[in-house]
Design an enzyme around this catalytic site. Structure first.
Site, PDB file in Angstrom:
ATOM      1  N   GLN A  51      10.603   0.758 -47.951  1.00  0.00           N
ATOM      2  CA  GLN A  51       9.842   1.315 -46.637  1.00  0.00           C
ATOM      3  C   GLN A  51       8.593   0.155 -46.399  1.00  0.00           C
ATOM      4  OE1 GLN A  51       8.015   5.188 -47.701  1.00  0.00           O
ATOM      5  NE2 GLN A  51      10.660   5.490 -47.867  1.00  0.00           N
ATOM      6  N   HIS A  53       5.055   1.340 -43.463  1.00  0.00           N
ATOM      7  CA  HIS A  53       4.334   2.463 -42.591  1.00  0.00           C
ATOM      8  C   HIS A  53       3.271   1.677 -41.863  1.00  0.00           C
ATOM      9  CE1 HIS A  53       5.669   5.379 -44.945  1.00  0.00           C
ATOM     10  NE2 HIS A  53       4.970   4.447 -46.231  1.00  0.00           N
ATOM     11  N   GLU A  68      -1.938   5.242 -48.368  1.00  0.00           N
ATOM     12  CA  GLU A  68      -2.165   6.243 -49.273  1.00  0.00           C
ATOM     13  C   GLU A  68      -1.388   5.680 -50.942  1.00  0.00           C
ATOM     14  OE1 GLU A  68       2.739   7.509 -49.088  1.00  0.00           O
ATOM     15  OE2 GLU A  68       2.950   5.133 -49.093  1.00  0.00           O
ATOM     16  N   HIS A 126       7.014  -1.084 -49.631  1.00  0.00           N
ATOM     17  CA  HIS A 126       6.984  -0.281 -51.193  1.00  0.00           C
ATOM     18  C   HIS A 126       8.531   0.325 -51.491  1.00  0.00           C
ATOM     19  CE1 HIS A 126       5.218   2.329 -48.489  1.00  0.00           C
ATOM     20  NE2 HIS A 126       5.961   2.989 -49.146  1.00  0.00           N
ATOM     21  N   ARG A 146      11.831   2.345 -42.716  1.00  0.00           N
ATOM     22  CA  ARG A 146      12.510   1.277 -43.677  1.00  0.00           C
ATOM     23  C   ARG A 146      13.905   0.411 -43.473  1.00  0.00           C
ATOM     24  NH1 ARG A 146      15.693   6.455 -42.568  1.00  0.00           N
ATOM     25  NH2 ARG A 146      14.950   8.467 -43.706  1.00  0.00           N
TER      26      ARG A 146
END
Length: 257
Positions: A51, A53, A68, A126, A146
């Site tokens: 996935q 972001h 993150e 990742h 995804r």
């Protein structure tokens, strides 16, 4: 507690999964004092989807950017994390590999050991492997695209993922060990420190505003006795000076940048 297909029905202490549940995530909902930062525990028995972001800049209306980091708490001997690509790849290569299932072979799988810290800028492709217990600190966002999910019957988001994905290898400076020093992340969206015992004067100065406190061992309490937190809990405070670290052993501190 959040059930996931890749979660566990047996969790490490001090947690316990409800009977018949596979718990993959334990969330601490962001309080009004620190709305920008979300803290989770993650527990894996299978691979998570490949996935990516968006950032604040690449997110569109209705989405939120997400950077993150992962701090490895426990890991099976062969546990790995996929972060970035083995070489520079194009969007067309990523798309083709996502469709035929070979994207796992394009990614770099990093060995994961307790005490490793991985910082993931938005746009980093990742996946998390099995056999891991992690603390994740992130921007408050659930925007996830995804690319590949091992044949599971869940929606993929190829168009949006390809629009934000970086085709680059993972930058070495984004991985560190807790043995390298207290400050784990000092990024554009949040800061994360690992403290043994009581914070020093410099840390007190850096954490004057609202923060989240995540004890990994021992206990942290409010000086006025109004609240306390131990392993598996999270405490919100208006500043480090309002906390008593007399029973603390190892603690994570995080705040918005």
């Amino acid at each position: 507690m959040v059930e996931k297909v890749w979660g566990r029905d047996t969790l490490p202490a001090p947690f316990a999964a409800p009977a018949g549940a596979r718990i993959g995530e334990i969330w601490f909902e962001p309080p009004v004092e620190v709305p920008q930062v979300l803290v989770k525990y993650l527990f894996t028995s299978e691979k998570l989807s490949v996935q990516v972001h968006p950032s604040d800049a690449t997110a569109i209306a209705g989405e939120a950017g997400k950077e993150e980091c992962w701090l490895v708490l426990d890991a099976a001997p062969d546990a790995r994390l996929a972060i970035g690509f083995e070489r520079e790849v194009t969007a067309a290569e990523i798309e083709a590999a996502a469709k035929d299932g070979t994207i796992e072979d394009l990614l770099t799988w990093h060995p994961a050991r307790p005490g490793d810290l991985f910082y993931l800028p938005a746009g980093t492709v990742h996946a998390i492997g099995p056999g891991l217990a992690l603390v994740e600190v992130q921007q408050t966002s659930d925007t996830t695209f995804r690319l590949y999910d091992y044949g599971r019957p869940r929606e993929l988001h190829l168009e949006r993922a390809l629009a934000v994905a970086s085709g680059a290898p993972y930058a070495a400076q984004h991985k560190r060990s807790i043995a390298a020093g207290q400050v784990l992340v000092d990024g554009p969206h949040f800061r994360l420190d690992r403290v043994e015992g009581a914070p020093d004067a410099a840390t007190l100065a850096d954490y004057r505003g609202a923060l989240l406190v995540l004890p990994l061992a021992g206990e942290v309490a409010a000086c006025d006795g109004s609240a306390r937190a131990g392993a598996g809990e999270c405490l919100v405070a208006d500043g480090l000076a309002s906390l008593d670290f007399g029973a603390a052993e190892v603690t994570l501190l995080t705040r918005a940048a």
